[in-house]
Design an enzyme around this catalytic site. Structure first.
Site, PDB file in Angstrom:
ATOM      1  N   LYS A  34       0.986  -0.979   0.071  1.00  0.00           N
ATOM      2  CA  LYS A  34       0.179   0.092   0.071  1.00  0.00           C
ATOM      3  C   LYS A  34       1.037   0.994  -0.033  1.00  0.00           C
ATOM      4  CE  LYS A  34      -1.886   1.779   4.027  1.00  0.00           C
ATOM      5  NZ  LYS A  34      -1.738   3.225   4.014  1.00  0.00           N
ATOM      6  N   ASN A  35       1.490   1.095   1.246  1.00  0.00           N
ATOM      7  CA  ASN A  35       2.587   2.568   1.458  1.00  0.00           C
ATOM      8  C   ASN A  35       3.404   2.868  -0.078  1.00  0.00           C
ATOM      9  OD1 ASN A  35       1.566   2.749   3.670  1.00  0.00           O
ATOM     10  ND2 ASN A  35       3.030   2.369   4.908  1.00  0.00           N
ATOM     11  N   ARG A 104      -3.044  10.308   4.560  1.00  0.00           N
ATOM     12  CA  ARG A 104      -2.001  11.207   4.999  1.00  0.00           C
ATOM     13  C   ARG A 104      -0.855  11.170   3.891  1.00  0.00           C
ATOM     14  NH1 ARG A 104       1.079  13.776   8.851  1.00  0.00           N
ATOM     15  NH2 ARG A 104       3.492  12.941   8.188  1.00  0.00           N
ATOM     16  N   CYS A 128      -3.999   7.562   9.777  1.00  0.00           N
ATOM     17  CA  CYS A 128      -4.371   7.160  10.953  1.00  0.00           C
ATOM     18  C   CYS A 128      -3.992   8.456  12.091  1.00  0.00           C
ATOM     19  CB  CYS A 128      -3.576   6.104  11.114  1.00  0.00           C
ATOM     20  SG  CYS A 128      -3.872   5.106  10.514  1.00  0.00           S
ATOM     21  N   ARG A 133       1.819  13.508  13.383  1.00  0.00           N
ATOM     22  CA  ARG A 133       2.458  13.487  12.815  1.00  0.00           C
ATOM     23  C   ARG A 133       2.412  15.092  11.701  1.00  0.00           C
ATOM     24  NH1 ARG A 133      -0.737   8.127   9.868  1.00  0.00           N
ATOM     25  NH2 ARG A 133       1.520   7.849   9.423  1.00  0.00           N
ATOM     26  N   ASP A 319       3.909   0.215  12.228  1.00  0.00           N
ATOM     27  CA  ASP A 319       2.843  -1.028  11.665  1.00  0.00           C
ATOM     28  C   ASP A 319       2.773  -2.478  12.171  1.00  0.00           C
ATOM     29  OD1 ASP A 319       3.020   2.067  10.624  1.00  0.00           O
ATOM     30  OD2 ASP A 319       3.326   1.020   8.127  1.00  0.00           O
ATOM     31  N   ILE A 341       8.819   5.306  17.544  1.00  0.00           N
ATOM     32  CA  ILE A 341       8.194   6.449  16.764  1.00  0.00           C
ATOM     33  C   ILE A 341       6.580   7.046  16.700  1.00  0.00           C
ATOM     34  CG2 ILE A 341       7.432   6.253  13.662  1.00  0.00           C
ATOM     35  CD1 ILE A 341      10.139   4.688  15.058  1.00  0.00           C
ATOM     36  N   ARG A 411      -8.964   0.051   4.952  1.00  0.00           N
ATOM     37  CA  ARG A 411      -7.410   1.514   3.978  1.00  0.00           C
ATOM     38  C   ARG A 411      -6.023   0.142   3.412  1.00  0.00           C
ATOM     39  NH1 ARG A 411      -4.920   4.787   7.997  1.00  0.00           N
ATOM     40  NH2 ARG A 411      -4.186   5.031   6.158  1.00  0.00           N
TER      41      ARG A 411
HETATM   42  C1  UD1 Z   1       4.914   6.469   6.658  1.00  0.00           C
HETATM   43  C2  UD1 Z   1       3.989   5.636   6.483  1.00  0.00           C
HETATM   44  C3  UD1 Z   1       3.529   4.496   7.839  1.00  0.00           C
HETATM   45  C4  UD1 Z   1       4.756   4.172   8.869  1.00  0.00           C
HETATM   46  C5  UD1 Z   1       5.402   5.160   8.975  1.00  0.00           C
HETATM   47  C6  UD1 Z   1       6.557   5.142   9.720  1.00  0.00           C
HETATM   48  C7  UD1 Z   1       2.958   5.907   4.416  1.00  0.00           C
HETATM   49  C8  UD1 Z   1       1.852   6.373   4.060  1.00  0.00           C
HETATM   50  N1  UD1 Z   1       2.814   5.945   5.553  1.00  0.00           N
HETATM   51  O1  UD1 Z   1       3.814   7.748   7.583  1.00  0.00           O
HETATM   52  O2  UD1 Z   1       2.913   3.646   7.540  1.00  0.00           O
HETATM   53  O3  UD1 Z   1       3.794   4.005   9.901  1.00  0.00           O
HETATM   54  O4  UD1 Z   1       5.866   5.985   7.943  1.00  0.00           O
HETATM   55  O5  UD1 Z   1       7.602   3.771   9.117  1.00  0.00           O
HETATM   56  O6  UD1 Z   1       4.165   5.632   4.140  1.00  0.00           O
HETATM   57  N2  UD1 Z   1       7.900  13.568  12.030  1.00  0.00           N
HETATM   58  C9  UD1 Z   1       8.644  14.311  12.855  1.00  0.00           C
HETATM   59  N3  UD1 Z   1       9.083  15.938  11.447  1.00  0.00           N
HETATM   60  C10 UD1 Z   1       8.068  15.840  10.400  1.00  0.00           C
HETATM   61  C11 UD1 Z   1       7.280  14.335   9.362  1.00  0.00           C
HETATM   62  C12 UD1 Z   1       8.051  12.753  10.225  1.00  0.00           C
HETATM   63  O7  UD1 Z   1       8.806  15.025  13.358  1.00  0.00           O
HETATM   64  O8  UD1 Z   1       7.784  16.527   9.746  1.00  0.00           O
HETATM   65  C13 UD1 Z   1       8.367  12.499  13.093  1.00  0.00           C
HETATM   66  C14 UD1 Z   1       6.556  11.640  12.834  1.00  0.00           C
HETATM   67  O9  UD1 Z   1       5.962  12.392  13.976  1.00  0.00           O
HETATM   68  C15 UD1 Z   1       7.196   9.998  13.717  1.00  0.00           C
HETATM   69  C16 UD1 Z   1       8.384   9.580  12.484  1.00  0.00           C
HETATM   70  O10 UD1 Z   1       9.089  11.049  12.456  1.00  0.00           O
HETATM   71  O11 UD1 Z   1       7.326  10.693  14.503  1.00  0.00           O
HETATM   72  C17 UD1 Z   1       8.148   8.638  11.421  1.00  0.00           C
HETATM   73  O12 UD1 Z   1       6.910   9.556  10.813  1.00  0.00           O
HETATM   74  P1  UD1 Z   1       7.041   9.779   8.825  1.00  0.00           P
HETATM   75  O13 UD1 Z   1       8.251   8.537   8.168  1.00  0.00           O
HETATM   76  O14 UD1 Z   1       7.153  10.605   7.851  1.00  0.00           O
HETATM   77  O15 UD1 Z   1       5.554   8.022   8.616  1.00  0.00           O
HETATM   78  P2  UD1 Z   1       4.335   8.656   7.525  1.00  0.00           P
HETATM   79  O16 UD1 Z   1       5.810   9.452   6.598  1.00  0.00           O
HETATM   80  O17 UD1 Z   1       3.985   9.875   7.922  1.00  0.00           O
END
Ligand code: UD1
Length: 456
Positions: A34-35, A104, A128, A133, A319, A341, A411
């Protein structure tokens, strides 16, 4: 009674009824990731030529992303799991917020649109409800590449500064290895002027999949899967055919379900190296794992308590934290699960306790003392992965369970109940008559269901 994990409810009419103490047996086909598929769909906005994506899972998240692309003018034809994407008639416009709600990955559109058209307007992302996030890393990176960004009434408005209408390659160091930020910046940098380096980049397999597809389209991206990714911007990207990698999270969910029921199953196709952290923990816990090319066979033998700390790839995936926690509820001995995370990803713990699990939760650390059995209940999942975890809990449990909140499950898991059914689990999707009310911890079922639930 139907219990949910948070002070919020979901107006849904469907549930999965699971008969507990089930066993899995056979082979299960793992769907496309999916991702990966979500970001690859967004990446198709970077070209005017046709992209053919194979192995795309049919999921509601994918449908939402398709819908967003269609509204930008993209032509999409889905045939089984093959998606033909034609972006030649795309036009830049502000789309209604509702289209992006709850997804997202919708924010991925900002990188391709900005770099290709010089501007983009995309609502702040949903997804989610597992933590705050933030998107600050995406925004800071795009600014470093030469974008001017303002957030106006939840709409992120980005525009390339100056008259050149091209982003400028630069050096970016992410404060945290965000998967989404790494992907957004790779897409944006692929059509920028000159070289971009992204340090402290995320290394998840889905990022490598994105880079492989972009390179097929003519991009020049080096070292994806490493902490420093190099992108030499090109003037134009073309079409390609690309097969989405297998979903390592779906694969891990089935492995955990097999371990939790002392079952023997084979999952295929998978890329075993993507699942190394998971298979390592399953082995440590007592399962026998055999890898044969692109398939993994698991024989659930015993369940010993093991500790996990979630971490960015190649660490144990956040996940799969909820499903693994379920496995640990019936382990021999103690285990400690630490979620590092997301700050709000322990919603399943309360529900597992109601089922009879012995868990002490302190912030994001769950201390679990394994119990002999847990009891079936009616529950509401509150995010994608915890919904899958609750289904595994229902499969292990004594008695039957009904899992609500299927909008989350649908989803991200393609044909989940059908796959479980084919492996021998008694599971059925029912339409319920429950009345769901906001802000109630206990959701009141219909009278008819109330008596059934009491009997269970
Ligand atoms: C993606 C995945 C999700 C998975 C996650 C972590 C998709 C669509 N979703 O989510 O399934 O659980 O990676 O493997 O691919 N963070 C910051 N600042 C930012 C961005 C992120 O501090 O600007 C932090 C977030 O709060 C979190 C961590 O980084 O603690 C990881 O987030 P991120 O890797 O960005 O997750 P997603 O890309 O949203």
């Amino acid at each position: 009674m139907i219990w949910e994990s948070r002070n919020k409810s979901y107006p849904e009419s469907q549930n999965l009824k699971v008969i507990g103490q089930g066993k899995l047996n056979g082979t299960v086909k793992i769907s496309g990731a999916k991702n990966s598929a979500l970001v690859l769909l967004a990446a198709s906005l970077l070209t005017n030529e046709k992209i053919i994506l194979e192995n795309v899972p049919r999921l509601t998240d994918i449908e939402k992303m398709e819908n967003i692309l269609k509204n930008f003018g993209v032509d999409l034809v889905f045939e089984k799991n093959k998606l033909e994407i034609d972006s030649k008639n795309i036009s830049i416009k502000e789309l209604p917020d509702e289209l992006f709600n709850g997804l997202r990955a919708s924010f991925f559109c900002i990188g391709p649109l900005l770099t290709k058209f010089g501007e983009a307007k995309v609502p702040l992302p949903g997804g989610c409800d597992i933590g705050s996030r933030p998107i600050v890393e995406h925004i800071n990176g795009l600014k470093a590449l030469g974008a001017e960004i303002i957030i106006d009434e939840r709409i992120v408005k980005a525009k390339i500064k100056g008259s050149k209408n091209k982003l400028n390659g630069t050096q970016i160091k992410l404060k945290c290895p965000s998967v989404g930020a790494t992907e957004t910046l790779i897409m944006a940098a692929s059509l920028a002027d000159g070289r971009t380096t992204i340090e402290n980049a995320a290394r998840e397999p889905e990022i490598q999949d994105l880079c492989q597809m972009l390179n097929k389209m003519g991009a020049k991206i080096y070292d994806s899967g490493k902490e420093k990714i190099i992108i030499d911007g090109v003037n134009k990207l073309g079409g390609c055919t690309h097969k989405v990698i297998p979903d390592r999270i779906e694969a891990g969910t089935f492995l955990i379900a097999a371990a939790a029921t002392f079952s023997s199953i084979t999952i295929s196709p998978v890329i075993p190296i993507h699942l190394e952290a998971v298979t390592k923990k399953l082995k440590e816990s007592g399962s026998k794992i055999t890898i044969n090319g692109n398939s993994i066979t698991i024989k659930g033998k015993e369940i010993k308590g093991v500790d996990i700390d979630t971490a960015p790839f190649p660490g144990f995936p956040t996940d799969l934290q909820a499903p693994f926690t379920v496995l640990m509820t019936i382990a021999n001995g103690e285990s400690k699960i630490t979620e590092t995370i997301f700050e709000n990803r322990m919603n399943h713990i309360d529900l597992l306790k109601k089922m009879g699990a012995n868990i002490k939760l302190n912030k994001n650390v769950a201390q679990i003392k394994g119990v002999k059995e847990i009891n079936g209940m009616d529950l509401v999942g509150s995010d994608l992965r915890s919904s899958a975890a609750l289904i595994i809990a229902g499969i292990i449990a004594k008695g039957s369970s009904k899992i609500y909140g299927l909008k989350h499950l649908d989803r991200g898991y393609e044909n989940f109940e059908l796959k479980l059914k084919n492996l021998g689990i008694e599971i059925i999707r029912e339409t319920s008559k429950s009345t769901f009310k906001e802000n109630e911890l206990i959701i009141k079922p219909s009278t008819e269901e109330m008596s059934k639930a009491k009997a269970a």
